[in-house]
Write a protein that holds these residues in place. Structure first.
Motif, short mmCIF file in Angstrom:
data_model
loop_
_atom_site.label_atom_id
_atom_site.label_comp_id
_atom_site.label_asym_id
_atom_site.label_seq_id
_atom_site.Cartn_x
_atom_site.Cartn_y
_atom_site.Cartn_z
N GLU A 109 0.83 -1.21 0.00
CA GLU A 109 0.00 0.00 0.00
C GLU A 109 0.86 1.26 0.00
OE1 GLU A 109 -2.27 -3.39 1.30
OE2 GLU A 109 -0.39 -2.55 2.05
N LYS A 110 1.95 1.24 0.80
CA LYS A 110 2.82 2.41 0.87
C LYS A 110 3.54 2.62 -0.46
CE LYS A 110 4.81 5.82 3.06
NZ LYS A 110 4.03 7.00 3.47
N GLU A 113 1.32 4.21 -2.93
CA GLU A 113 1.17 5.64 -2.68
C GLU A 113 2.34 6.44 -3.22
OE1 GLU A 113 1.24 8.62 1.22
OE2 GLU A 113 0.94 6.47 1.49
#
Length: 458
Positions: A109-110, A113
Motif C-alpha cells: 500500500e505504501k 502511494e
C-alpha cells in the motif's frame, strides 16, 4: 480412631487437588495476559506509519534521500534503518522501482502511494537486479553456481581493483559492489571485521581469505562509516555561502550551494510545480525531500525571502490566459470526448507539454478514463485547469475495455495501474476458484482499492 484418620486424609487430598488446580488456572491466566500484553506492545512495522509525521508528496529520487528524507515520507526509525541497509545490500544505489518495491519495510500500500513520485525507471535497463540482487542473498547460502576462489597469497584488499577481485573468482558485478562497500567505509576496509561485513562476501569465502588478509583484526572504536556512497572523499566539502533568494535561484545556483544536478532540478520542480512558483517561508524550503535538516540549517542564515519575487499561481494564470486570450483556438471543448482528446488540443486548452503528456500517458495505461475525477487526480498537472476541462468536456467510457476477474487477460492485469499489484494473486486464485465473488474474498483489498478496480470490471 480409624474412621477420623481416613476422613482427615480424604480432606487433605481434596484440598491438595483444589490448590493444584488453582495454581494451574492462575498460570494459564498469567500466560494469556502476558501474551496479550506482548501483542499490544509489539505492533507490526506497517502500523508504525500512524505515529510518523508525513509531508506533502512530490517527485523524489530514493538514492538522494538520507535518514531524514525517508522519515519525511512517513517511515519510522526502524523502517528507515531497514531501507538504508537494503540500499547497501543492493550495491548502494536503487536502480528501478521494481527493486525498491522488494524492500520488506515498504508495504504494498505504501509503495502504491509513493510509486507515481519515484524518479526511477519501472525496471532496470540491464540484468543487474535479477543477477546481482540474488547474488547478495544467495551467495551466503550457496544457491548460485560457485566459483573457487584463487587467493594470490597475502594481500591487502584496499589495493585491489575490480579486475583483481574478478581474477580472484568474483563476478564483475560482485567486484564492483565490493568496491562500493569500500567507498562507503571511506576508501578503506579498515579491518578484517569490516571486510567480513561486506554482504557480497559469503561466510565460506571469508574463511578462505581471512588468513591472507593484511588488515587489522579489530575496528577502531572511533570509526564511523560514511552514509553517502557517491562521495568518496573522507572530508565533507565546504561551501562559502552568500546571501541568496531561493525564488530566483536557478539550476546552476542550487548546484553552487552543494546540490547535485538531479537534486537541484527536484528543488526547482518542487518550487515551480508544488508551490506554484515560489517558496513563501522557510518551512516550505525545509520540507523539500532533497534538503536534509543539516543542509537546511547551514543555508538558513543566508536565505533572503523577498516578497517581490513571490509568484501567485503563475502557472495557473498563464495557463488560463492561453485559453481565454487565444483567439486562434478552434476546438469546441464542450463537444470533445475526454477519451478522444489529443495532445495538441490539450495544449490549446492551456496545459503545458509535460502535463498534456502525463494525462495522455495515464489514460493509455488505464485503457481510458471511466470517471472525470481520474483526470483531475492525474499526477503533476494543474488541478484547477483540469477541473475546468472536465467541467467543459464530456466523457464517453463506453469503449473502455472491461473484464471480469476470471476472464481478464494476464497481460492486462499486470500492466493496469489498478490491478498490477494484485495481478499475481488474481491469476493464482482463479485457477482454483473461477468465481469473481470468491476471488474478492481471498484478495482482501482495502475498500478504496477495490472501488477503483471495480471501475474496470463488468
Amino acid at each position: 480412631m480409624k474412621p477420623p484418620f481416613q476422613f482427615s486424609a480424604a480432606k487433605n487430598y481434596f484440598l491438595g487437588f483444589a490448590t493444584s488446580g488453582a495454581i494451574l488456572l492462575s498460570g494459564l491466566f498469567y500466560f494469556d495476559h502476558d501474551k496479550n500484553e506482548e501483542n499490544q506492545t509489539n505492533p507490526t512495522e506497517q502500523i508504525e506509519f500512524t505515529n510518523v509525521e508525513k509531508t506533502e508528496l512530490q517527485e523524489f529520487d530514493p538514492n538522494d534521500l538520507d535518514e531524514n528524507g525517508w522519515k519525511k515520507l512517513g517511515f519510522s526509525d526502524k523502517q528507515v534503518a531497514t531501507i538504508l541497509k537494503y540500499k547497501n545490500i543492493v550495491g548502494g544505489e536503487f536502480t528501478s522501482k521494481a527493486q525498491l518495491k522488494k524492500c520488506y519495510s515498504i508495504s504494498e500500500e505504501k509503495f502504491d502511494e509513493l510509486e507515481p513520485y519515484i524518479l526511477l525507471p519501472d525496471k532496470a535497463e540491464n540484468s543487474y537486479e535479477s543477477t546481482n540482487y540474488k547474488s547478495f542473498y544467495n551467495s551466503n547460502q550457496g544457491n548460485y553456481e560457485k566459483k573457487e576462489l584463487k587467493i594470490p597469497g597475502k594481500f591487502n584488499p584496499d589495493t585491489f581493483s575490480s579486475a583483481d577481485f574478478v581474477k580472484m573468482g568474483f563476478t564483475e558485478k560482485q567486484a564492483n559492489s565490493i568496491l562500493k562497500y569500500k567507498q562507503y567505509l571511506g576508501g578503506s576496509f579498515i579491518s578484517k571485521e569490516k571486510f567480513k561485513d561486506c554482504f557480497i562476501i559469503s561466510e565460506e569465502n571469508y574463511r578462505k581469505m581471512e588468513p591472507f588478509l593484511l588488515l587489522p583484526e579489530k575496528t577502531p572504536e572511533n570509526f564511523t562509516a560514511k552514509t553517502n556512497f557517491r562521495n568518496p572523499s573522507s572530508e565533507k566539502e565546504k561551501f562559502s555561502y552568500q546571501k541568496f533568494d531561493p525564488n530566483i535561484t536557478d539550476l546552476e545556483g542550487w548546484r553552487k550551494l552543494g546540490f547535485s544536478e538531479k537534486q537541484a532540478q527536484v528543488i526547482i520542480n518542487y518550487r515551480d510545480r508544488n508551490l506554484k512558483g515560489s517558496f513563501k517561508n522557510l518551512d516550505d524550503i525545509a520540507r523539500c525531500f532533497v534538503i536534509s535538516e543539516e543542509k537546511f540549517n547551514e543555508m538558513k542564515p543566508f536565505i533572503v525571502m523577498n516578497p517581490q519575487n513571490f509568484k501567485i499561481n503563475s502557472s495557473t494564470s498563464t495557463s488560463y490566459s492561453k485559453t481565454e486570450n487565444a483567439p486562434e483556438a478552434k476546438t469546441d471543448f464542450s463537444k470533445m470526448d475526454l477519451n478522444q482528446i489529443t495532445f495538441k488540443q490539450l495544449i490549446e486548452f492551456g496545459f503545458d507539454e509535460k502535463s498534456a503528456g502525463m494525462l495522455l500517458n495515464y489514460r493509455k495505461k488505464l485503457g481510458g478514463f471511466v470517471t472525470k475525477q481520474q483526470i483531475v487526480e492525474t499526477y503533476d498537472i494543474d488541478k484547477e485547469l483540469a477541473q475546468k476541462l472536465v467541467s467543459t468536456a464530456r466523457l464517453d467510457h463506453s469503449n473502455v475495455p472491461k473484464y471480469t476477474l476470471v476472464s481478464a487477460p494476464e497481460e492486462w492485469l499486470k500492466s493496469h495501474p489498478y490491478f498490477k499489484y494484485s495481478a499475481d494473486k488474481i491469476i493464482y486464485y482463479r485457477i482454483s476458484y473461477p468465481s469473481d465473488e470468491k476471488i474478492w474474498k481471498f484478495l482482501k483489498t482495502k475498500p478504496e482499492y477495490e472501488a477503483r478496480m471495480r471501475l474496470y470490471l463488468r
